[in-house]
Design an enzyme around this catalytic site. Structure first.
Site, PDB file in Angstrom:
ATOM      1  N   ALA B 324       0.834  -1.205   0.000  1.00 56.06           N
ATOM      2  CA  ALA B 324       0.000   0.000   0.000  1.00 56.06           C
ATOM      3  C   ALA B 324       0.870   1.257   0.000  1.00 56.06           C
ATOM      4  CB  ALA B 324      -0.988  -0.026   1.166  1.00 56.06           C
ATOM      5  N   SER B 325       0.452   2.281   0.707  1.00 59.29           N
ATOM      6  CA  SER B 325       1.141   3.573   0.588  1.00 59.29           C
ATOM      7  C   SER B 325       2.552   3.585   1.159  1.00 59.29           C
ATOM      8  CB  SER B 325       0.322   4.668   1.271  1.00 59.29           C
ATOM      9  OG  SER B 325      -0.949   4.728   0.694  1.00 59.29           O
ATOM     10  N   THR B 326       2.942   2.530   1.892  1.00 59.28           N
ATOM     11  CA  THR B 326       4.313   2.523   2.395  1.00 59.28           C
ATOM     12  C   THR B 326       5.318   2.438   1.240  1.00 59.28           C
ATOM     13  OG1 THR B 326       4.292   0.126   2.662  1.00 59.28           O
ATOM     14  CG2 THR B 326       3.668   1.420   4.570  1.00 59.28           C
ATOM     15  N   ILE B 327       4.841   2.128   0.037  1.00 59.73           N
ATOM     16  CA  ILE B 327       5.729   2.037  -1.120  1.00 59.73           C
ATOM     17  C   ILE B 327       6.040   3.444  -1.671  1.00 59.73           C
ATOM     18  CG2 ILE B 327       4.095   1.948  -3.069  1.00 59.73           C
ATOM     19  CD1 ILE B 327       6.895  -0.576  -2.527  1.00 59.73           C
TER      20      ILE B 327
END
Lengths: 370, 657
Positions: B324-327
């Site tokens: 998810a947005s941790t990328i």
């Protein structure tokens, strides 16, 4: 019209059941001797003998089934069998690594040895198949491909890691190349390269395998481990003398001095209880089986059957020589069981399948003019 | 059939017979050699060997080596060997098995499982080999049996060492466990060296370092009487104990982490970015490794396997989640490196974004219904602007994206020294064609830009990536072994960190922009984890993530409590601290926890606070790690005393009485 004689003879055993009487008789005699000595080696426990009988019945069944497959069908199946075995070997290597993980201990342990067991037969079959349509003696490209066919699975098995089986597989394939009439100068080159490859082999060995070789060279090195086992084994055989101590009377075996007395070291129990005369009888039985196999090879009608039968017989003789040589202190301790007699052994089925092939080759001969 | 015409069957057969004859002759010679040796042994040397057999009063028994102990980085024991007593039966010395078992059950409690296991082994074993009937007798039971012992020929109390994990469930993800050695395992090692050994590493560190933990078997020479009963010890070659291992795990941090995860399903990993040492590796829910040591009961194992929360599954190593947005920090770096965006350049990040020229006019929505307006890299990260990254990913393309992310360890094994780690997945068009039978669509690239779709990473990989990021590209291979103690040579050997190939960017400004964005996540009011880190004393760079499990429910528009539990979003968080000289990097995944800002970020706060509070001191306004070199560890000197239990003269078999 001349009378046509079936080359397979007329008996029920040969024509209908496709079994070779001489070979069958010798195998049954070996099995019988094996059960008698196993009873003694197990400390007189009949349940152990029953379990061995179960395994033998399975083995004989497999032999019987394989004997029904005519050798020309075997030949057609060969490339399939070989590539299937190769694929399974690779699968084992790939899956084996994943298998170290969380679910490993749930997996049931039959898969590991099966592909390499299959290869013990599939490799010599594949080399024989390769040569069967080519002019012999093999040279150049044919020889190169044959060597690849032997070496690739051997390396895969060695990576498993199962060095012992890898060597046996490579040997079975090499016998076919030898029997195909490879030139002496190649043969010479082969031996030289084996000598050159010894350091590589040493590198492939586990620490414990190296230790065994070192212990063999100098038994004083490890008087409590492998050295002790060899010593006890030699005491057992030597104390048996010419006539032996008699069945169930071997003190070495019965008092638990002998290590692995029911498996790899069963011959020392035999040597102790039946003496030199018994040992000569047993060696004679083995020699007879090998001789019969070589005769079947000579009588075979096409080069595929001939090469395969020859390789099977020679491989069998190596098992016998290596095991007995190890037990009486002529060779380092390697985990090779005494065929048809040692307790257990996953290779029993493979061995019996090989004998099935010999019988098939002998009894499916076609009427052809020489 | 031109090939066939070249064959000369007659000549070939003649050749073959010649060769077979040679080989047969050779075999014959070897048979004669065997025969000669037999004649030598059995005729010429017979007298000598006969007297040796007559005087053979020496038996050798194996002394299994004590297994190496496992410590955490501060010397806390994670796995040890404790003395225990088991009740063993030698079948051939028992006159009446049924009666004996029935009488025994009155003296010592025997469960259904004990009886079943014993019967199976009785059927499959050798009559002269003793079989364990009950393990771990209490001192009281030992005493009770000792009094009644004369009634039970063939039954003995045998002392041995039992593997014990004092911290139980909280350490199982990092340490693994041992269990009873099985036939297949025995075949994979030198069986002689495992003579008398009951255990084998089944998982984790115990499995990975089995060879080093095991040690080397010893032997004892016993003098026996004419019936084979031991009389006295002649000589002893003591076993070499296995190596003690010091892990990089911080037991305190691990426990805090496990506690924070309690009641959830999820995982958390902490890494020291300067070395790659794994400080905590936790997965929830858990189970007690001690259950497995001497064989788990069927009922308990069944319960563990059938639990829908899957406690046996090590999520930290094998759980593959969409990041998810941790990328996004990594995407931002890729965008700048490939010159798609410049650090200060503003893109318009609206409420939604469409692929240019898409005939279906599909809208890719932002999590924020109002959008973010003109957005630069820093704001895109701190506010987690989806529509910014849709554009970036679309222009970057999947190939460059994959190539860049791989440098941070995504999609390939981390090389960690334990078992069961999974490699995650970096999807390629070929991969999709192969596994799904469909071509790669531009939309796949767009959603990959916000870490959704096919992209998968394990918590360990996320922590590793955060560590590489914190070190501005210089990563180290994650590892658990910090040092080892070789019992033969003594002394402690430190494990040297293995540097990974560094990620080199065209400009240091790219790293600074991403650091700034991640700092704002936790320190600025508009940052997505501002709430979770309010009033935190350390500077933290973080990034939240919320992975959709079901596209039907969208947690920002729906009241979370109305969504079925197993369809709720996974919450993620990655972070490192302190920002200017990182000492710890973490990654957390909470399954079905909802948004990462409130499910995962508070866990990161607890972990970072614990680690920095307990391991650092302030020197000139800067946090410095307290000295803790492995050589200074005070490992317990219990090793030398432990094996003495096995070195006692073997108790004579009861049958002698």
């Amino acid at each position: 019209m001349p009378r046509i004689e079936d080359p397979n003879g007329s008996g029920l055993l040969r024509r209908r059941l496709h079994l070779d009487g001489w070979l069958l008789a010798a195998l049954l005699a070996l099995i019988g001797v094996g059960l008698i000595i196993l009873y003694s080696a197990s400390g007189g426990h009949i349940s152990v003998v029953y379990r061995q009988i179960t395994r033998l019945v399975l083995g004989v069944g497999v032999m019987f089934l394989v004997a029904q497959i005519a050798s020309y069908h075997l030949r057609r199946l060969t490339p399939w069998l070989y590539f299937a075995g190769l694929a399974l070997l690779m699968l084992v290597l790939i899956k084996g690594e994943v298998g170290m993980g969380a679910q490993r201990w749930l997996s049931l342990g039959v898969v590991r040895f099966q592909p390499s067991e299959l290869m013990k037969l599939a490799v010599p079959m594949a080399v024989a198949w390769l040569f069967s349509e080519r002019p012999l003696p093999p040279r150049g490209r044919d020889l190169f491909i044959a060597i690849l066919v032997v070496v690739v699975p051997a390396i895969l098995i060695a990576k498993e890691p199962d060095l012992g089986t890898a060597l046996l597989v490579a040997m079975a394939g090499s016998f076919v190349i030898f029997l195909a009439g490879i030139r002496y100068r190649y043969l010479f080159g082969f031996f030289v390269s084996i000598l050159a490859a010894l350091p590589v082999l040493w590198h492939f060995m586990h620490g414990y395998q190296r230790n065994r070789v070192l212990t063999f060279i100098n038994p004083e090195r490890d008087p409590l481990g492998t050295g002790y086992h060899i010593m006890q084994s030699m005491i057992a055989v030597g104390s048996g003398g010419i006539y032996g101590k008699g069945w169930l009377n071997g003190t070495q075996a019965q008092l638990d001095f002998l290590p692995e007395r029911s498996t790899d070291f069963i011959f020392s129990v035999f040597g102790e209880e039946f003496g030199l005369l018994g040992a000569i009888f047993l060696l004679g039985l083995y020699a007879f089986v090998i001789l019969r196999g070589l005769i079947i090879a000579v009588n075979a009608q096409d080069s595929y059957s001939r090469l395969l039968a020859g390789s099977i017989s020679l491989t069998f003789s190596v098992y016998v020589l290596v095991n007995i040589g190890m037990v009486i202190g002529l060779l380092p301790v390697v985990g090779v069981p005494l065929p048809l007699i040692s307790y257990g052994g996953t290779s029993m089925v493979t061995l019996m399948a090989a004998f099935g092939m010999l019988m098939s080759i002998q009894t499916h001969r076609r009427l052809v003019a020489h | 059939m031109s090939k066939k015409t070249l064959k000369n069957p007659v000549r070939e057969r003649r050749q073959f017979i010649w060769r077979i004859g040679m080989a047969g002759g050779f075999v014959l010679v070897l048979f004669l050699v065997l025969l000669g040796r037999l004649v030598y042994l059995q005729v010429f040397e017979h007298a000598r060997y006969a007297s040796l057999a007559q005087e053979n009063r020496v038996r050798v028994v194996a002394l299994p080596p004590p297994r190496g102990l496992i410590y955490d980085r501060h010397g806390v024991v994670l796995a040890e060997n404790v003395p225990s007593y088991s009740l063993e039966v030698t079948p051939e010395h028992v006159p009446n098995m049924q009666a004996t078992l029935a009488a025994l059950a009155k003296v010592i409690k025997l469960s259904q499982d004990d009886m079943r296991r014993f019967r199976t082994r009785l059927k499959g074993g050798w009559p002269f080999k003793s079989i364990a009937l009950r393990l771990n007798l209490s001192p009281e039971e030992v005493a009770r049996f000792a009094v009644e012992r004369y009634r039970f020929p063939g039954v003995d109390i045998v002392p041995r060492l039992r593997r014990y994990y004092p911290l139980g469930a909280s350490m199982v993800d990092a340490v693994g466990y041992v269990g009873r050695i099985d036939v297949k395992e025995l075949r994979s090692v030198d069986a002689k060296n495992y003579d008398g050994t009951a255990y084998f590493g089944k998982m984790g560190i115990e499995r990975f370092y089995e060879r080093r933990l095991h040690g080397k078997v010893g032997y004892q020479k016993l003098e026996v009487d004419a019936h084979g009963r031991p009389l006295r010890v002649l000589s002893t070659q003591p076993p070499v104990p296995g190596e003690d291992l010091v892990l990089s795990i911080d037991a305190g941090l691990q426990r805090i982490t496990e506690k924070a995860l309690a009641g959830k399903e999820g995982a958390a990993v902490a890494i020291d970015p300067r070395t790659g040492e794994v400080l905590a590796l936790a997965s929830a829910p858990d189970y007690d490794p001690n259950w497995f040591v001497d064989g788990i009961s069927r009922a308990r194992y069944k319960a563990l396997r059938e639990d829908w929360r899957r406690p046996l599954f090590n999520r930290a190593l094998a759980g593959q989640y969409p990041p998810a947005s941790t990328i996004k920090p990594f995407m931002a770096l890729a965008g700048m490196q490939y010159n798609i965006v410049k650090p200060a350049q503003k893109l318009y990040a609206g409420p939604y974004w469409r692929i240019p020229g898409d005939p279906a006019k599909r809208k890719y929505l932002d999590w924020n219904r109002g959008g973010h307006g003109p957005t630069d890299v820093v704001k895109a990260i701190s506010e987690s602007a989806d529509t910014y990254f849709y554009q970036l990913a679309y222009r970057l393309g999947i190939r460059k994206m994959d190539a860049f992310l791989e440098k941070f360890g995504f999609g390939r094994p981390t090389g960690i020294d334990t078992t069961g780690a999974q490699p995650g997945l970096l999807p390629t068009p070929e991969w999709k064609q192969r596994t799904r039978g469909r071509p790669w669509y531009p939309g796949n690239t767009v959603v990959a830009g916000i870490g959704q779709g096919f992209l998968l990473a394990t918590p360990l990989q996320l922590a590793n990536a955060a560590a590489i990021l914190s070190m501005r590209g210089q990563g180290f291979r994650p590892h658990l072994l910090r040092a080892s103690r070789d019992p033969e040579q003594g002394g402690i050997h430190s494990q040297v960190p293995t540097p990974l190939p560094p990620v080199q960017l065209r400009s240091a400004a790219y790293w600074e922009a991403v650091d700034r964005g991640m700092w704002e996540v936790t320190h600025q009011r508009h940052g997505t984890a501002w709430q979770a880190f309010r009033g935190f004393p350390y500077s933290v760079a973080g990034k939240t993530g919320t992975a959709q499990v079901s596209s039907f429910y969208y947690s920002d528009t729906t009241d979370e409590s109305t969504i079925p539990y197993n369809l709720r979003d996974n919450g993620l968080f990655i972070a490192f601290a302190p920002v200017d000289h990182p000492l710890v990097a973490v990654a957390i995944v909470v399954e079905h926890g909802g948004g990462g800002s409130h499910s995962a970020a508070p866990l990161a706060r607890k972990m970072i606070a614990y680690y920095l509070d307990n391991n650092t001191i302030k020197v000139d306004g800067r946090l410095v790690l307290k000295p803790n070199a492995p050589a200074e560890l005070h490992l317990q000197p219990t090793r030398s005393s432990a094996p003495s239990l096995r070195l006692l003269p073997q108790v004579a078999p009861n049958a002698a009485h």
